[in-house]
Structures are given as C-alpha cells and as structure tokens.
Design a protein around this motif. Structure first.
Motif, PDB file in Angstrom:
ATOM      1  N   SER A 166       0.844  -1.193   0.000  1.00 47.34           N
ATOM      2  CA  SER A 166       0.000   0.000   0.000  1.00 47.34           C
ATOM      3  C   SER A 166       0.876   1.237   0.000  1.00 47.34           C
ATOM      4  N   SER A 167       0.549   2.161  -0.891  1.00 52.40           N
ATOM      5  CA  SER A 167       1.282   3.420  -0.947  1.00 52.40           C
ATOM      6  C   SER A 167       0.424   4.443  -1.668  1.00 52.40           C
ATOM      7  N   GLY A 168       0.162   5.572  -0.989  1.00 52.84           N
ATOM      8  CA  GLY A 168      -0.650   6.609  -1.610  1.00 52.84           C
ATOM      9  C   GLY A 168      -2.014   6.078  -1.991  1.00 52.84           C
ATOM     10  N   ILE A 169      -2.389   6.263  -3.246  1.00 49.99           N
ATOM     11  CA  ILE A 169      -3.716   5.824  -3.690  1.00 49.99           C
ATOM     12  C   ILE A 169      -3.733   4.372  -4.111  1.00 49.99           C
ATOM     13  N   TYR A 170      -2.565   3.691  -4.124  1.00 42.91           N
ATOM     14  CA  TYR A 170      -2.488   2.332  -4.646  1.00 42.91           C
ATOM     15  C   TYR A 170      -2.495   1.292  -3.534  1.00 42.91           C
ATOM     16  N   ARG A 171      -3.173   0.195  -3.837  1.00 47.11           N
ATOM     17  CA  ARG A 171      -3.127  -0.981  -2.967  1.00 47.11           C
ATOM     18  C   ARG A 171      -2.929  -2.178  -3.891  1.00 47.11           C
ATOM     19  N   LEU A 172      -1.749  -2.791  -3.832  1.00 49.84           N
ATOM     20  CA  LEU A 172      -1.415  -3.901  -4.715  1.00 49.84           C
ATOM     21  C   LEU A 172      -1.366  -5.187  -3.908  1.00 49.84           C
ATOM     22  N   THR A 173      -2.083  -6.193  -4.359  1.00 46.38           N
ATOM     23  CA  THR A 173      -2.046  -7.511  -3.733  1.00 46.38           C
ATOM     24  C   THR A 173      -1.285  -8.442  -4.660  1.00 46.38           C
ATOM     25  N   ALA A 174      -0.059  -8.774  -4.274  1.00 46.46           N
ATOM     26  CA  ALA A 174       0.821  -9.568  -5.129  1.00 46.46           C
ATOM     27  C   ALA A 174       0.627 -11.049  -4.833  1.00 46.46           C
ATOM     28  N   ILE A 175       0.419 -11.824  -5.883  1.00 48.69           N
ATOM     29  CA  ILE A 175       0.284 -13.272  -5.776  1.00 48.69           C
ATOM     30  C   ILE A 175       1.539 -13.869  -6.397  1.00 48.69           C
ATOM     31  N   GLY A 176       2.466 -14.272  -5.555  1.00 48.23           N
ATOM     32  CA  GLY A 176       3.751 -14.742  -6.065  1.00 48.23           C
ATOM     33  C   GLY A 176       4.179 -16.035  -5.420  1.00 48.23           C
ATOM     34  N   SER A 177       5.424 -16.399  -5.628  1.00 48.38           N
ATOM     35  CA  SER A 177       5.960 -17.645  -5.091  1.00 48.38           C
ATOM     36  C   SER A 177       5.756 -17.670  -3.585  1.00 48.38           C
ATOM     37  N   PRO A 178       5.270 -18.792  -3.007  1.00 44.57           N
ATOM     38  CA  PRO A 178       5.124 -20.109  -3.620  1.00 44.57           C
ATOM     39  C   PRO A 178       3.724 -20.436  -4.125  1.00 44.57           C
ATOM     40  N   HIS A 179       2.936 -19.455  -4.496  1.00 46.72           N
ATOM     41  CA  HIS A 179       1.651 -19.744  -5.125  1.00 46.72           C
ATOM     42  C   HIS A 179       1.877 -20.399  -6.488  1.00 46.72           C
ATOM     43  N   PRO A 180       0.925 -21.173  -6.954  1.00 42.24           N
ATOM     44  CA  PRO A 180       1.060 -21.714  -8.314  1.00 42.24           C
ATOM     45  C   PRO A 180       0.902 -20.614  -9.356  1.00 42.24           C
ATOM     46  N   LYS A 181       1.612 -20.722 -10.448  1.00 42.05           N
ATOM     47  CA  LYS A 181       1.458 -19.799 -11.558  1.00 42.05           C
ATOM     48  C   LYS A 181       0.150 -20.107 -12.285  1.00 42.05           C
ATOM     49  N   VAL A 182      -0.449 -19.083 -12.888  1.00 45.84           N
ATOM     50  CA  VAL A 182      -1.754 -19.264 -13.529  1.00 45.84           C
ATOM     51  C   VAL A 182      -1.773 -18.561 -14.889  1.00 45.84           C
ATOM     52  N   THR A 183      -2.781 -18.885 -15.703  1.00 45.72           N
ATOM     53  CA  THR A 183      -2.977 -18.220 -16.987  1.00 45.72           C
ATOM     54  C   THR A 183      -3.528 -16.812 -16.766  1.00 45.72           C
ATOM     55  N   TYR A 184      -3.542 -16.015 -17.833  1.00 52.74           N
ATOM     56  CA  TYR A 184      -4.052 -14.650 -17.720  1.00 52.74           C
ATOM     57  C   TYR A 184      -5.522 -14.641 -17.291  1.00 52.74           C
ATOM     58  N   GLU A 185      -6.329 -15.496 -17.887  1.00 52.57           N
ATOM     59  CA  GLU A 185      -7.754 -15.501 -17.581  1.00 52.57           C
ATOM     60  C   GLU A 185      -8.009 -15.861 -16.127  1.00 52.57           C
ATOM     61  N   THR A 186      -7.235 -16.831 -15.593  1.00 49.12           N
ATOM     62  CA  THR A 186      -7.389 -17.190 -14.177  1.00 49.12           C
ATOM     63  C   THR A 186      -6.999 -16.027 -13.287  1.00 49.12           C
ATOM     64  N   ALA A 187      -5.889 -15.359 -13.619  1.00 53.37           N
ATOM     65  CA  ALA A 187      -5.457 -14.198 -12.834  1.00 53.37           C
ATOM     66  C   ALA A 187      -6.519 -13.100 -12.864  1.00 53.37           C
ATOM     67  N   ARG A 188      -7.085 -12.850 -14.043  1.00 53.29           N
ATOM     68  CA  ARG A 188      -8.108 -11.816 -14.169  1.00 53.29           C
ATOM     69  C   ARG A 188      -9.331 -12.145 -13.314  1.00 53.29           C
ATOM     70  N   THR A 189      -9.730 -13.415 -13.323  1.00 52.19           N
ATOM     71  CA  THR A 189     -10.889 -13.843 -12.543  1.00 52.19           C
ATOM     72  C   THR A 189     -10.634 -13.700 -11.045  1.00 52.19           C
ATOM     73  N   GLU A 190      -9.434 -14.111 -10.595  1.00 52.54           N
ATOM     74  CA  GLU A 190      -9.121 -14.035  -9.174  1.00 52.54           C
ATOM     75  C   GLU A 190      -9.045 -12.579  -8.715  1.00 52.54           C
ATOM     76  N   CYS A 191      -8.495 -11.695  -9.543  1.00 52.57           N
ATOM     77  CA  CYS A 191      -8.449 -10.278  -9.179  1.00 52.57           C
ATOM     78  C   CYS A 191      -9.857  -9.694  -9.106  1.00 52.57           C
ATOM     79  N   TYR A 192     -10.728 -10.113 -10.011  1.00 54.32           N
ATOM     80  CA  TYR A 192     -12.105  -9.630 -10.007  1.00 54.32           C
ATOM     81  C   TYR A 192     -12.801 -10.012  -8.695  1.00 54.32           C
ATOM     82  N   LYS A 193     -12.499 -11.194  -8.176  1.00 49.53           N
ATOM     83  CA  LYS A 193     -13.087 -11.614  -6.894  1.00 49.53           C
ATOM     84  C   LYS A 193     -12.665 -10.692  -5.765  1.00 49.53           C
TER      85      LYS A 193
END
Length: 416
Positions: free
Chosen positions: A148-175
């Motif tokens: 979190s910084s200023g107006i931004y709030r970034l939720t990073a999904i990284g190692s050791p999470h499994p890697k995913v396709t673009y569509e899966t990432a888009r769906t999970e972010c939408y949730k």
C-alpha cells in the motif's frame, strides 16, 4: 488459493496441525511452520494438510529462513518438499517445477529407486531417504502480499503460489474487486521497492492488464514488459487504486453562443471504478422545466438556448471509490460565466394611446441577436404579447403599440 480464503485455510490448519509445533516464521508471500516431532514422508505431507505443503527451497528468502531456523533446532534433519519418485535422478518440487539440488552431503544421493525423498540437515546438506524414514517437518503456506502506498493498494500473488494463466489471474483479481496490474511509473516504482529476488526467481514474470486480445507480462529481472501468450502461466498482482488523473474537458466556460447544447466531460481513472457526480454548491444538477442543467453520467449537459445569469457559478465534478477500508476522493472545479440578460432602462407610456416606449440595453453579447419582450397581463397570465427586435446599438428604444388601456402588465426581455 487466494487471500479471500486465507482465514478458512488458517483455521483448518491450526485445528489439524498443532502436535509437535515448534516455531513459525511469517514473511511476504509465505508462512513457515516447523515441527520437532518426527514423521514419515506420508505422515509429513498429511501433517501439513490442504492449506500448506512441505517447504520448497527455490526462493532465496525461504531457503535462508529455513537454514537459520533449523540450526537452533534439537533435530538433525527435516523433510523437504522434493522427490525423484517419477523419474530417478530428476528431482522436482511438490508443485511440479524442476528442483536444482546442489548442496548434497558427501556420497549423496545414494538410494537410487529405494530413496526418492529429500531431507536437509542443520548444515544445509541434502540427503535422499526412503518414505519410512523419520524426520522433522517444515510446512509452507502461501499468502498474498499487500503493498500500500498513496492511492495504490497492490495484492501480489507470487511464489510459492502456483502460476496461472491470464484468464485465471483476471478472474481471481475480479473476486478481490481488483484488476490485474496496470503498469505505470508509480506502480513500477512500488514493485521495484517491494519485490525482489528474495520473493521471486530471476526468471519469474507477472501478468499485466492486457489491451484487446494481446497479453503482456512484466519481467522481474529487468522490469520491462513484453507480449506473451495468454495461456502461459505467471504470477500476478491485483491492483486497486483510488481515483486519480482527473481531467475536465474545460476548467472554465464562458457562454459565447446561445444555440445548441454543450457537453462538459469529467474523466476519472481508478479501480474499482470511481463513482462520479456533478454538483453546483451542495446540489446535484437535474433537468427540470426551470433548470436546463442535465447530469448525464460523467457529462454535464448545458442547453445554451435556456441559460440565464442564474446558471453562473462554480460546478464541481466529484469522484470517489473505496480501496480496502479507505475512502478516496478527488474533485475538479468548473467555473461557468453567463453574461447578463437584456435590461430595461426606462418605460414611458403615452397619455393619449395605449402605447409604451421602452428604452433597453441588449445582452452584452447579444448585439445582432433577436430579442423578445414578453408583456404579460398581471390579472390574466394567458393574456400576453410577444414583441421581437434585433438590436444594433448599445441602447435601444422600442415602441409597443395596441395595448389595452387601464391594464397592468409585466414586461421582461429575453434572448429568443
């Protein structure tokens, strides 16, 4: 998998994995739990449960945390989440990725097909053992990492999470009421400041918000973006941002014409999408018979034919959205100036007829524009007369004839 389920995962984990618990280490993206009770390979996997798994040492920070912790342990060895059970000599982590094991103890590995599971000692040396060997357990639970910084709030999904396709990432972010990261100078700076080789492998990439049918990834080795196949698998960042980058099509508007309509647009970016509204003072403009202002989404629509001096003033475009629990807002100001209406200087009635001589000044911008005088019977509003004239001078005298005698009238000039 994601943060929205982490409480359920954590509750299950604590309820089923308390026996022999020795120490926990929590870091961005992961939580390590160490057990000083000895288990077989299958027992170790069961102990970690569905919310976590045996630890993988493919990220520098995880390896460093494991080594520094087990050196103070009373046990000599711990299970590691790697096996060559599928193909002798080809070690893979539990998530299926290739495991590069270099710090073998002397004469190791030596078990061939009888010893297919990995153990690490307090000196950081690796051994292969059979599934019935008894050793300590280290579990790893994947956790989203929020920046979190200023107006931004970034939720990073990284190692050791499994890697995913673009569509899966888009769906999970939408949730999460977010979108996949949109790369700007501000978000790039946040990533550089918070994500490094301690969290990712040099070859790892993050998904970026795509445009059309083209997908892009962001390299964590050189911080540049490149096109990639949408079916590739990468980590990702979900972005929420308070409203920013407000733009008005005009910051000041002076009426110079009394024909047609004028649309003034307020554009605001942010995610989740901000709510945008126009206000004049504390009132949201609406369209009525007495008010020509129309709020149409992000546009303020002015009917120039109906503008009066009452429409002058300061209009505010106000935008807001909620990021996490924080309400962000931003506003922009529009000043509208409507030059004065025609004005009556003098009215003289004739004693011998029902005529009126009206001396008046046209609208400051109205020379050459047709004006209208509405002369209304005060006792009967349906009894009125319209008189049209086109001014050519600064001061004008108009003669209104054939009025009824001994009747009161209200006289008001208008722009036609």
């Amino acid at each position: 998998m994601l943060g929205c389920n982490c409480w359920l995962v954590l509750l299950t984990f604590l309820a089923t994995s308390s026996a022999g618990l020795w120490k926990t280490v929590t870091r961005p993206f992961y939580k390590l739990t160490f057990y000083n009770t000895k288990y077989s390979w299958s027992g170790a996997k069961s102990l970690c449960g569905s919310g976590s798994s045996l630890v993988q040492l493919d990220v520098n920070s995880i390896k460093n945390d494991v080594l520094s912790t087990i050196r103070g342990s009373g046990l000599t060895s711990y299970w590691i989440g790697a096996t060559d059970e599928a193909s002798e000599g080809h070690w893979r982590w539990i998530d299926g990725s290739s495991a590069s094991i270099t710090s073998w103890n002397s004469a190791e590995p030596n078990g061939r097909r009888n010893e297919n599971y990995l153990v690490i000692d307090r000196n950081g040396k690796f051994y292969d053992f059979g599934s019935n060997y008894q050793s300590g357990v280290k579990c790893m639970e994947a956790m989203p990492f929020t920046i979190s910084s200023g107006i931004y709030r970034l939720t990073a999904i990284g190692s050791p999470h499994p890697k995913v396709t673009y569509e899966t990432a888009r769906t999970e972010c939408y949730k999460l009421q977010s979108r996949i990261l949109k790369l700007t100078s501000a978000t790039r700076s946040l990533i550089k400041g918070h994500l490094n080789s301690d969290h990712f492998r040099p070859a790892d990439k993050l998904w970026l918000e795509n445009t059309g049918s083209t997908c892009y990834s962001f390299s964590l080795s050189d911080y540049t973006s490149r096109t990639t196949y949408c079916t590739d698998k990468h980590y990702y960042i979900c972005e929420q941002a308070g409203p920013h980058d407000m733009q008005l099509s005009k910051t000041n508007f002076i009426v110079t014409s009394y024909t047609g309509k004028k649309e003034i647009t307020c554009m605001v970016s942010g995610y989740p999408s901000p709510t945008v509204k126009w206000m004049k003072g504390n009132i949201v403009p609406t369209s009525t018979k007495l008010n020509n202002q129309i709020k149409n989404g992000q546009k303020l629509v002015l009917d120039l034919k109906q503008l009066t001096i009452a429409d002058e003033g300061q209009y505010k475009c106000f935008a807001s959205n909620t990021v996490g629990q924080i309400l962000h807002s931003v506003s922009g100001i529009l000043n509208i100036r409507v030059p004065s209406q025609p004005s009556i200087i003098n009215i003289t009635s004739s004693p011998c007829n029902s005529n009126l001589l009206i001396t008046w000044k046209p609208h400051v911008l109205g020379v050459g524009i047709k004006h209208r005088f509405r002369i209304v019977d005060t006792l009967n509003s349906s009894n009125y007369r319209d008189s049209f004239t086109t001014p050519n001078n600064v001061s004008i005298r108009s003669n209104v004839t054939d009025l009824q005698s001994s009747t009161s009238y209200n006289i008001k000039p208008y722009i036609k």
